[in-house]
Design an enzyme around this catalytic site. Structure first.
Site, PDB file in Angstrom:
ATOM      1  N   GLY A   1     -20.472   6.560   1.970  1.00 25.22           N
ATOM      2  CA  GLY A   1     -19.399   6.791   0.995  1.00 25.22           C
ATOM      3  C   GLY A   1     -20.022   6.814  -0.388  1.00 25.22           C
ATOM      4  O   GLY A   1     -20.796   5.898  -0.747  1.00 25.22           O
TER       5      GLY A   1
ATOM      6  N   GLY B   1     -18.567   3.312  -3.213  1.00 23.00           N
ATOM      7  CA  GLY B   1     -19.930   3.531  -2.738  1.00 23.00           C
ATOM      8  C   GLY B   1     -20.909   3.838  -3.865  1.00 23.00           C
ATOM      9  O   GLY B   1     -22.009   3.289  -3.901  1.00 23.00           O
TER      10      GLY B   1
ATOM     11  N   LYS C   1       0.861  -1.184   0.000  1.00 23.81           N
ATOM     12  CA  LYS C   1       0.000   0.000   0.000  1.00 23.81           C
ATOM     13  C   LYS C   1       0.893   1.229   0.000  1.00 23.81           C
ATOM     14  O   LYS C   1       2.046   1.173   0.465  1.00 23.81           O
ATOM     15  CB  LYS C   1      -0.859   0.029   1.275  1.00 23.81           C
TER      16      LYS C   1
ATOM     17  N   ASN D   1     -15.724   6.110  -5.534  1.00 26.42           N
ATOM     18  CA  ASN D   1     -15.608   5.010  -6.484  1.00 26.42           C
ATOM     19  C   ASN D   1     -16.419   3.796  -6.011  1.00 26.42           C
ATOM     20  O   ASN D   1     -17.309   3.305  -6.717  1.00 26.42           O
ATOM     21  CB  ASN D   1     -14.110   4.675  -6.642  1.00 26.42           C
TER      22      ASN D   1
END
Ligand code: NAD
Length: 420
Positions: free
Chosen positions: A222, A227, A108, A225
């Site tokens: 959210g 949600g 990450k 992207n």
């Protein structure tokens, strides 16, 4: 401070629960090796932005494990991200890739910057600065980034451009980054893959809970992207979307929210609030409103020991990474809520990233229907595997997913051998 939940403390707690159950199945040496990340790197970016001044940003890259293949995981651009968050997310990516069955390890990145205050030009400069300065950690054999919170396909296109230009080429040899624009070697359906996968697993869980999508309601926290795509996919499957939230607030309507119209509203105003036909409500209250399915698809640590008892949903589909704390998990289990853990629920994105990786290596183009079909098959198969193990071992879906994933990473490490 001992009780503060962070992405890293959640990830470690979930790992230790699995490690305890795997004592005697996986060797202590192997478990000790995957308890810690392989590399935690801190980078300083100092680009000159459009105001002519140098701005300093911290960035992080964590390669948690490459037992199964090159580290894979998105780039988070957020004012509050930290190296510990990135470490916890990279640890989760390790289990997610193992669980969904792609030949990747876990990684990450994070950039400490605010996507809401950077104009598009400055965001591009920051992303290009990250690509230049982190270049030696990024390669098809080392670490392959993708979008995460605060980043998107446009940013991934800039990263590919920086790396290709460094080599003096028009393109790269192999796949250095996934989630790119389709015209730059991206794959059809990647942008939608995480949200679609969330909806697919949610419907599998609803079947087990005897909930008919056509007469069920959902709340999505959210509207980025993950949600927005999950909300649209669930609405297309017949669910009534009664609540949606974002970082600015939330809206609720017992009559249902038209997700396509909300997309237009957000494109114009930047927020979900003040949408015709729905009332504005408090963002945290959203999680406690009546619904059958709750989809946290925003930040971490949203369902905690403070609000878990008030959650009305019968199914929770974790679109976000680490939205539920371990103490909240225990409360939800006690209440009989069916939780689809993040490493299963939102793994659709990394699965389609894998298809993009193979497509680019082979210089091929895959049709969206094929991508969609392969995603649907893999999500359903993995869901069934996790559910079967949960039943066999009488453990939660999260514990079962972790057992499968950690065992696979241990098997890869054992096959590689422990030296040097
Ligand atoms: P995004 O930046 O596109 O959207 C984030 C959304 O969450 C926005 O609507 C934002 O307003 C909202 N939000 C942010 N903080 C919030 C808060 N504190 N309370 C309420 N709403 C808040 O990000 P995304 O890519 O959709 O990612 C969302 C989550 O899904 C993250 O946890 C991310 O790690 C996870 N995830 C993303 C992908 C992917 O492919 N993009 C894959 C797997 C997991």
């Amino acid at each position: 401070m001992g009780n503060v939940n962070t992405i890293l403390t959640n990830a470690r707690t979930n790992f230790e629960r699995a490690a305890k159950r795997l004592t005697g199945v996986c060797s202590d040496d192997v478990l000790a090796k995957i308890r810690e990340p392989k590399e935690r790197i801190e980078i300083t970016l100092a680009p000159q932005l459009s105001d002519g001044k140098v701005h300093v940003f911290k960035a992080f890259v964590v390669r948690y494990s490459d037992a199964l293949g090159p580290a894979k995981g998105g780039i988070r651009l957020s004012p509050t991200t930290s190296i510990d968050d990135v470490h916890g997310l990279a640890m989760e990516m390790t289990w997610k890739c193992a669980l969904i069955g792609v030949p990747f390890g876990g990684g990450k990145s994070g950039i400490v910057a605010d996507p809401l205050t950077l104009n598009p030009r400055d965001k591009e400069i920051v992303i290009r600065s990250f690509a230049r300065n982190a270049h030696r950690h990024i390669s098809p054999f080392v670490y392959v980034p993708a979008p995460d919170m605060g980043t998107n396909d446009i940013d991934m296109g800039h990263i590919k451009d920086v790396i290709a230009s460094n080599f003096g080429g028009a393109t790269t040899h192999g796949c250095y980054v996934t989630g790119k624009p389709i015209i730059m070697g991206g794959i059809a359906g990647r942008r939608e893959a995480t949200g679609r996968g969330v909806a697919m697993t949610a419907v599998e869980a609803m079947k087990l809970c005897k909930l008919d999508p056509k007469s069920s309601t959902a709340i999505v926290q959210g509207f980025g992207n993950v949600g927005s795509v999950a909300a649209k996919a669930l609405s297309d499957l017949g669910l009534k979307i009664v609540g949606i939230g974002d970082v600015f607030g939330a809206i609720y309507s017992a009559n249902g929210i038209d997700v396509s119209a909300l997309n237009d509203h957000v494109a114009k105003t930047g927020k979900v609030t003040c949408f015709t036909g729905a009332e504005n409500i408090d963002g945290q209250k959203l999680l406690e409103m009546p619904c059958d399915l709750l989809v946290p698809a925003a930040a971490a640590n949203q369902i905690t020991e403070q609000n878990a008892a008030n959650v009305k949903a019968k199914v929770i589909a974790e679109g976000a990474n680490s939205p539920t704390t371990p103490k909240a998990d225990a409360i939800l289990e006690e209440k009989g809520v069916f939780v689809i853990p993040d490493i299963l629920c939102n793994a659709g994105g990394v699965f389609v990233s894998y298809l993009e990786y193979t497509q680019e290596t082979q210089q091929e183009q895959m049709a969206e229907e094929v991508v969609h079909q392969r995603l649907a098959e893999r999500m359903a198969k993995t869901f069934r595997q996790v559910h079967a193990l949960a039943g066999e071992q009488k453990v939660s879906m999260r514990d079962a997913a972790m057992l499968l994933a950690v065992q696979r990473v241990c098997a890869a490490l054992t096959a590689r051998g422990m030296l040097p």
